[in-house]
Design an enzyme around this catalytic site. Structure first.
Site, short mmCIF file in Angstrom:
data_model
loop_
_atom_site.label_atom_id
_atom_site.label_comp_id
_atom_site.label_asym_id
_atom_site.label_seq_id
_atom_site.Cartn_x
_atom_site.Cartn_y
_atom_site.Cartn_z
N HIS A 190 -4.45 -7.26 -8.77
CA HIS A 190 -4.09 -6.42 -9.92
C HIS A 190 -5.09 -6.54 -11.05
CE1 HIS A 190 -2.35 -10.22 -11.17
NE2 HIS A 190 -2.32 -9.76 -12.38
N CYS A 241 -1.48 5.87 0.72
CA CYS A 241 -1.93 5.59 -0.65
C CYS A 241 -2.68 4.26 -0.78
CB CYS A 241 -0.76 5.63 -1.63
SG CYS A 241 0.47 4.36 -1.32
C1 PEP Z 1 -0.77 -0.77 -0.86
O1 PEP Z 1 -0.24 -1.85 -0.61
O2 PEP Z 1 -1.54 -0.17 -0.08
C2 PEP Z 1 -0.53 -0.11 -2.16
C3 PEP Z 1 -0.97 1.11 -2.39
O3 PEP Z 1 0.10 -0.81 -3.11
P1 PEP Z 1 -0.59 -1.95 -4.00
O4 PEP Z 1 -2.08 -1.90 -3.76
O5 PEP Z 1 -0.21 -1.64 -5.40
O6 PEP Z 1 0.06 -3.18 -3.47
#
Ligand code: PEP
Ligand code: MG
Length: 752
Positions: free
Chosen positions: A371, A681
């Site tokens: 993050h 995504c």
């Molecule tokens: C994923 O895990 O691919 C996702 C899009 O969520 P994050 O990267 O926020 O965990």
């Protein structure tokens, strides 16, 4: 004469040592070609390096061709045998060049007489570094053993040649050392966490993120109590101005992120003690340093991250007053002109540095969490991460240059490096917003929709400029991460409504909190978990903290009033999870109804597919949900059992794995059978090698970092759906990683 292929492979170490001994990059490259041609008993050995910005292969060293050609011969990708080898990412061995359809001999470098031709691409992962070329007068001189040898050498040299290429691009001609006497080094290699380039003076935080004390200033200054009062007044007005700017740009933080700073600047024990010290004869600078250091000592003792953060706040204020005390009306007060070096950084700290205009960030290895990198990208602040301990030996105020595109940190960069950096900056600025089409189609007219992943409201600007068709993933945890307390329902409502408004009622998918794992909220009492990624994360956190969850759901339901509303839940592991979630949504709806508040009573509810368990039950989830989105960043980590944030195993974290292809395919089939809307995504949605596979298995919706929309669109437009289908079918039949890699290399050019 025989070829000494085995010797050569054994002597690759010698080549690497040559680099350490070389004084110039050019000398190193020249030694490499001499060594290879000697061992391989060949007439010509040349190195071409790929210049990414120019999209050209440039001859950088040769033994056998005319030396004047070095630096002058430039080839396009696909041009001649050499260009073709790099374009198609495969080795090409031609017995008789004059008979080869690919051959385009370059004039005036004396290569016409060489018939046998062997070109091997130099690759770092799948990225192009250059081509190693051997030529010989005797037709058919090279055999498959030579190809193998050259491939082995090219693999060994790839990292060093990649660096060499960069140094040549940046014009570094000084002595290069990658040896042990590290302090002499002018260059640290890291990995890019957030693209961009930055230049500034080093400002250091502690190795574990703690604030370091301000250093005592022994310089004699002429500043007075009046100057001090002026500096404090200026600091207050600067912070108030910052607060205002933030409200315009980063709505999530209307919550007065600098309120603690402002309070302290008006606090009598803090400012008052400084004044007393000055009246007792201390210089204003030393008074600030003494008081600030006292507070840092006090806060740093605490185990709680929130308190340690306060220590950083105090240092921040001290830093600002000291800068404002410096003579010169234009004193910036903030972190402009400075590059932050830290071991760890809390999200809220990163936001503060970024808003106070820090130029860039360099983090030591362990400090990078997913993050933090995502946040840096959203804040558009260049950031790299390195495991080189030399980082902590850099002294404050040292001149630094970050090239985060390559993951490089230059210490005391030379004039040439700086000049090239300025050019690089301009070219990146020019390339910032390329033209994009409203809609994306494959060559054979299959419509693919490209959405944006949004973390902060500030990302919306890019998403809109680059014609995103909607928001496929809004990571709602970001406002929670960057502040010091839980945002209220009203505050959340404001953010969610803004997303809808800004996107002009295009599709928006809100994901509920994904807290836990590597994303901890410093203001909640976090129990330490030995396996946080397997612990109280995402939907598990929300189901356990029902009040926080409900507040968020209520804000989303309200933001969806008279609009199409999509709410998605992360880390769903069972249909039962999803039914629990649905119950809580229903409870929130009943509450809002009773309170007679406007809201959307019929949201579309979706699940993220991120766990192997969710893949297994994808058909049931597809029946139960209105939409699904594959979160491959997590899916890869959980299927392969590889922590996505652990550098030690980052080589094992790969999407191009047979298990991943098959899992994604199963999800796609389940969604198609049940007519359930499906998107991808995770980061792979922007991977040029993955896009054809996804299209091939019927996925029509990709959600990506908005900055990548143009490259994703370019990729979609150059491939045909029909060929993607065949490509995907074949990929699904492959059972090893190695064969997958070979297949990808071989088929790169067959998709168009
Ligand atoms: C994923 O895990 O691919 C996702 C899009 O969520 P994050 O990267 O926020 O965990
Ligand atoms: Mg995820």
């Amino acid at each position: 004469m025989k070829k000494e292929t085995v010797d050569l492979i054994c002597n690759v170490g010698e080549l690497i040592r040559l680099f350490e001994k070389s004084t110039r990059v050019e000398d190193f490259l020249s030694s490499v070609v001499s060594l290879i041609s000697e061992h391989m008993n060949t007439h010509v050995c040349s190195i071409y390096l790929y210049h990414e910005a120019k999209k050209k292969l440039i001859l950088k060293a040769t033994k056998g061709l005319r030396p004047e050609a070095i630096g002058k011969v430039e080839l396009n990708l696909g041009q001649g045998i050499t260009g073709r080898a790099l374009k198609e990412l495969r080795d090409i061995c031609v017995p008789k060049a004059s008979k080869s359809p690919f051959n385009e001999p370059i004039k005036d470098i004396g290569e016409e007489k060489y018939e046998a031709f062997l070109a091997v691409p130099i690759l770092r992962g799948l990225s192009r570094v250059g081509v190693l070329v051997l030529q010989h007068q005797t037709p058919g001189f090279f055999d498959s053993q030579d190809t193998k040898t050259l491939k082995a050498i090219s693999a060994q040299l790839a990292v060093i040649l990649e660096n060499a290429q960069l140094m040549l691009e940046l014009g570094i001609e000084r002595k290069i050392k990658i040896s042990n006497s590290k302090m002499d080094s002018h260059f640290i290699k890291g990995i890019s966490a957030s693209d961009g380039t930055a230049r500034g003076k080093a400002l250091k935080l502690g190795a574990r993120g703690e604030a370091l004390f301000l250093t005592v200033n022994s310089e004699k200054t002429e500043t007075t109590l009046d100057d001090f009062n002026r500096a404090v007044g200026l600091s207050i007005s600067q912070l108030e101005q910052l607060q205002k700017e933030m409200e315009e740009h980063l709505n999530e933080m209307v919550l007065l992120i600098f309120s603690a700073h402002l309070l302290m600047l008006k606090d009598e024990t803090f400012i008052g003690t400084m004044k007393e010290l000055i009246l007792d004869g201390d210089t204003p600078e030393n008074a600030v340093i003494k008081v600030v250091n006292n507070f840092i000592a006090l806060f740093s003792k605490s185990e709680a991250p929130l308190m340690r953060e306060k220590a950083q706040d105090v240092k921040d204020i001290g830093h600002r007053i000291l800068r404002n005390l410096k003579p010169g009306i234009e004193a910036p007060g903030d972190y402009s002109g400075q590059i932050i070096i830290a071991g760890e950084l809390l999200p809220s700290e990163m936001v503060k540095f970024s808003i106070q205009r820090a130029e860039g960030i360099v983090l030591f290895g362990g400090g990078l969490t997913a993050h933090i990198a995502i946040l840096a990208k959203s804040l558009n602040i260049p950031m790299i991460m390195t495991e080189d301990e030399l980082l902590f030996q850099i002294e404050e105020e040292t001149d630094l240059l970050i090239d985060a595109h390559q993951g490089h940190l230059f210490i005391n960069p030379s004039k040439d490096v700086i000049k090239n950096y300025e050019e690089l900056k301009i070219s990146h600025r020019l390339a910032a917003y390329p033209d994009v089409e409203e809609k994306s189609f494959t060559r054979d007219k299959t419509r693919i929709r490209i959405f944006a992943n949004i973390n902060l409201l500030s990302d919306l600007k890019v998403a809109k400029k680059l014609k995103s068709e909607g928001i496929g993933l809004y990571r709602s945890e970001f406002p929670f991460l960057i502040r010091n307390e839980l945002p209220s329902e009203e505050e959340q409502l404001r953010v969610y409504s803004k997303l809808h408004e800004e996107m002009n009622n295009k599709e928006v998918v809100f994901r509920t909190l994904d807290i836990g794992g590597d994303k901890m909220l410093s203001y909640l009492a976090n129990r330490s978990e030995s396996n946080p990624f397997l612990g109280l994360r995402a939907i598990r956190f929300s189901l356990k903290n029902k009040e926080i969850f409900k507040t968020q759901l209520r804000a989303m339901l309200r933001a969806g009033y008279k609009r199409n509303l999509n709410i998605m839940f992360p880390l769903i592991s069972s249909v039962d999870d999803f039914l629990d979630v649905k119950n809580i949504v229903s409870e929130s709806i009943i509450e809002l109804e009773k309170e007679k508040i406007n809201f959307n009573p019929e949201p579309n509810l979706g699940a993220m597919i991120e766990l192997p368990s969710a893949v297994e039950i994808a058909p049931e989830l597809a029946s139960e949900t209105q939409f699904m989105s594959i979160g491959t960043n997590d899916l890869v980590q959980y299927i392969l059992g590889v922590d996505r944030t652990n550098e030690q195993v980052s080589n094992l974290y790969m999407a191009h794995h047979p298990a991943i292809y098959r899992a994604i395919n199963r999800i796609a089939k389940a969604a198609q059978e049940k007519n359930c809307d499906l998107s991808v995504c995770g980061d792979i949605a922007a991977d040029p090698y993955m896009i054809p596979f996804l299209i091939g298995i019927g996925i029509r919706k990709l959600s990506v970092n908005p900055r990548l929309i143009p490259v994703v669109q370019d990729r979609i437009m150059e491939i045909s759906e029909k060929k993607c289908k065949e490509f995907a079918r074949k990929l699904l039949g492959i059972g090893t990683i190695k064969k997958v890699k070979d297949f990808l290399k071989e088929n790169e050019s067959t998709l168009t």
